[in-house]
Motif scaffolding. Structure first.
Motif, PDB file in Angstrom:
ATOM      1  N   LEU A 116       3.781 -11.806  -6.602  1.00 48.22           N
ATOM      2  CA  LEU A 116       3.082 -10.643  -7.147  1.00 48.22           C
ATOM      3  C   LEU A 116       4.081  -9.501  -7.247  1.00 48.22           C
ATOM      4  N   LYS A 117       4.255  -8.986  -8.465  1.00 45.14           N
ATOM      5  CA  LYS A 117       5.191  -7.889  -8.688  1.00 45.14           C
ATOM      6  C   LYS A 117       4.406  -6.603  -8.914  1.00 45.14           C
ATOM      7  N   PHE A 118       4.953  -5.492  -8.430  1.00 44.54           N
ATOM      8  CA  PHE A 118       4.310  -4.214  -8.655  1.00 44.54           C
ATOM      9  C   PHE A 118       5.351  -3.113  -8.655  1.00 44.54           C
ATOM     10  N   ARG A 119       4.961  -1.986  -9.250  1.00 46.57           N
ATOM     11  CA  ARG A 119       5.837  -0.822  -9.353  1.00 46.57           C
ATOM     12  C   ARG A 119       5.286   0.297  -8.484  1.00 46.57           C
TER      13      ARG A 119
ATOM     14  N   ALA B 128       5.618   9.896   8.666  1.00 43.80           N
ATOM     15  CA  ALA B 128       5.805   8.578   8.057  1.00 43.80           C
ATOM     16  C   ALA B 128       7.237   8.412   7.566  1.00 43.80           C
ATOM     17  N   HIS B 129       7.759   9.427   6.905  1.00 41.59           N
ATOM     18  CA  HIS B 129       9.110   9.336   6.344  1.00 41.59           C
ATOM     19  C   HIS B 129      10.177   9.265   7.426  1.00 41.59           C
ATOM     20  N   ALA B 130       9.858   9.699   8.632  1.00 46.68           N
ATOM     21  CA  ALA B 130      10.812   9.615   9.747  1.00 46.68           C
ATOM     22  C   ALA B 130      11.012   8.174  10.212  1.00 46.68           C
ATOM     23  N   ASP B 131      10.098   7.289   9.857  1.00 48.72           N
ATOM     24  CA  ASP B 131      10.243   5.865  10.181  1.00 48.72           C
ATOM     25  C   ASP B 131      11.125   5.238   9.096  1.00 48.72           C
ATOM     26  N   PRO B 132      12.308   4.732   9.453  1.00 50.15           N
ATOM     27  CA  PRO B 132      13.220   4.197   8.430  1.00 50.15           C
ATOM     28  C   PRO B 132      12.612   3.082   7.590  1.00 50.15           C
ATOM     29  N   ARG B 133      11.753   2.271   8.175  1.00 47.09           N
ATOM     30  CA  ARG B 133      11.125   1.187   7.388  1.00 47.09           C
ATOM     31  C   ARG B 133      10.240   1.755   6.297  1.00 47.09           C
ATOM     32  N   ILE B 134       9.451   2.755   6.640  1.00 52.68           N
ATOM     33  CA  ILE B 134       8.564   3.360   5.649  1.00 52.68           C
ATOM     34  C   ILE B 134       9.382   4.093   4.595  1.00 52.68           C
ATOM     35  N   ALA B 135      10.379   4.853   5.016  1.00 54.21           N
ATOM     36  CA  ALA B 135      11.231   5.578   4.067  1.00 54.21           C
ATOM     37  C   ALA B 135      11.882   4.618   3.066  1.00 54.21           C
ATOM     38  N   ARG B 136      12.336   3.485   3.549  1.00 53.33           N
ATOM     39  CA  ARG B 136      12.984   2.493   2.677  1.00 53.33           C
ATOM     40  C   ARG B 136      11.987   1.914   1.673  1.00 53.33           C
ATOM     41  N   ILE B 137      10.778   1.636   2.110  1.00 53.32           N
ATOM     42  CA  ILE B 137       9.768   1.042   1.222  1.00 53.32           C
ATOM     43  C   ILE B 137       9.347   2.023   0.130  1.00 53.32           C
ATOM     44  N   VAL B 138       9.012   3.251   0.512  1.00 50.32           N
ATOM     45  CA  VAL B 138       8.499   4.198  -0.484  1.00 50.32           C
ATOM     46  C   VAL B 138       9.558   4.666  -1.467  1.00 50.32           C
ATOM     47  N   ALA B 139      10.832   4.456  -1.158  1.00 51.02           N
ATOM     48  CA  ALA B 139      11.906   4.841  -2.069  1.00 51.02           C
ATOM     49  C   ALA B 139      12.164   3.796  -3.152  1.00 51.02           C
ATOM     50  N   ARG B 140      11.580   2.623  -3.005  1.00 53.04           N
ATOM     51  CA  ARG B 140      11.783   1.562  -3.993  1.00 53.04           C
ATOM     52  C   ARG B 140      10.945   1.804  -5.241  1.00 53.04           C
ATOM     53  N   GLU B 141      11.514   1.532  -6.396  1.00 56.41           N
ATOM     54  CA  GLU B 141      10.773   1.703  -7.641  1.00 56.41           C
ATOM     55  C   GLU B 141       9.913   0.491  -7.958  1.00 56.41           C
ATOM     56  N   GLU B 142      10.311  -0.672  -7.450  1.00 53.65           N
ATOM     57  CA  GLU B 142       9.518  -1.881  -7.667  1.00 53.65           C
ATOM     58  C   GLU B 142       9.742  -2.855  -6.530  1.00 53.65           C
ATOM     59  N   ALA B 143       8.820  -3.779  -6.384  1.00 51.39           N
ATOM     60  CA  ALA B 143       8.917  -4.771  -5.316  1.00 51.39           C
ATOM     61  C   ALA B 143       8.065  -5.970  -5.689  1.00 51.39           C
ATOM     62  N   SER B 144       8.162  -7.007  -4.888  1.00 53.16           N
ATOM     63  CA  SER B 144       7.311  -8.181  -5.081  1.00 53.16           C
ATOM     64  C   SER B 144       7.028  -8.795  -3.719  1.00 53.16           C
ATOM     65  N   ILE B 145       5.923  -9.493  -3.639  1.00 52.83           N
ATOM     66  CA  ILE B 145       5.567 -10.240  -2.443  1.00 52.83           C
ATOM     67  C   ILE B 145       5.122 -11.626  -2.874  1.00 52.83           C
TER      68      ILE B 145
ATOM     69  N   MET C 207       0.813  -1.191   0.000  1.00 50.03           N
ATOM     70  CA  MET C 207       0.000   0.000   0.000  1.00 50.03           C
ATOM     71  C   MET C 207       0.859   1.259   0.000  1.00 50.03           C
ATOM     72  N   LEU C 208       2.092   1.169   0.465  1.00 48.04           N
ATOM     73  CA  LEU C 208       2.966   2.338   0.478  1.00 48.04           C
ATOM     74  C   LEU C 208       3.532   2.649  -0.896  1.00 48.04           C
ATOM     75  N   MET C 209       3.545   1.673  -1.787  1.00 43.96           N
ATOM     76  CA  MET C 209       4.111   1.869  -3.116  1.00 43.96           C
ATOM     77  C   MET C 209       3.056   1.908  -4.208  1.00 43.96           C
TER      78      MET C 209
END
Length: 109
Positions: free
Chosen positions: A92-95, A67-84, A1-3
């Motif tokens: 499941l891949k998403f951008r 939200a961005h002050a939380d390192p976990r959230i900052a790391r997730i939203v900075a990614r251009e793509e991910a998968s679960i 949901m963050l990406m």
């Protein structure tokens, strides 16, 4: 949901952490007050339009900074793509839907 917008995932989170959208929205409002979002009131946790739901640009900026002050959230939203991986082993891949990420200097997601 963050990406990537995922209202189905939002509702799973809501139901499994608070039991209902109303209970989750109450938690959201308490957190909003805690971080100084005094001009916001949430009714639907997934951001759907709802009577009596409102916010301001300044409050949303407070939320983004918190939200961005939380390192976990900052790391997730900075990614251009991910998968679960699902419980059944499907990947499941998403951008990231932030169209400025990687295209404009200074965008932190």
């Amino acid at each position: 949901m963050l990406m990537h917008s995922a209202n189905d995932a939002c509702m799973v989170l809501v139901e499994n952490t608070a039991g209902s959208p109303r209970a989750f929205a109450e938690r959201m409002n308490a957190k909003a007050e805690q971080i100084g979002m005094h001009d916001s009131h949430f009714v639907h946790p997934c951001g759907f339009d709802a009577d009596e739901q409102y916010s301001t640009v300044n409050d949303l900026l407070r939320l983004a900074r918190a939200a961005h002050a939380d390192p976990r959230i900052a790391r997730i939203v900075a990614r251009e793509e991910a998968s679960i991986e699902t419980g059944r082993g499907h990947e499941l891949k998403f951008r990231n839907t932030n169209q400025l990420l990687g295209r404009l200097d200074g965008v932190m997601a």
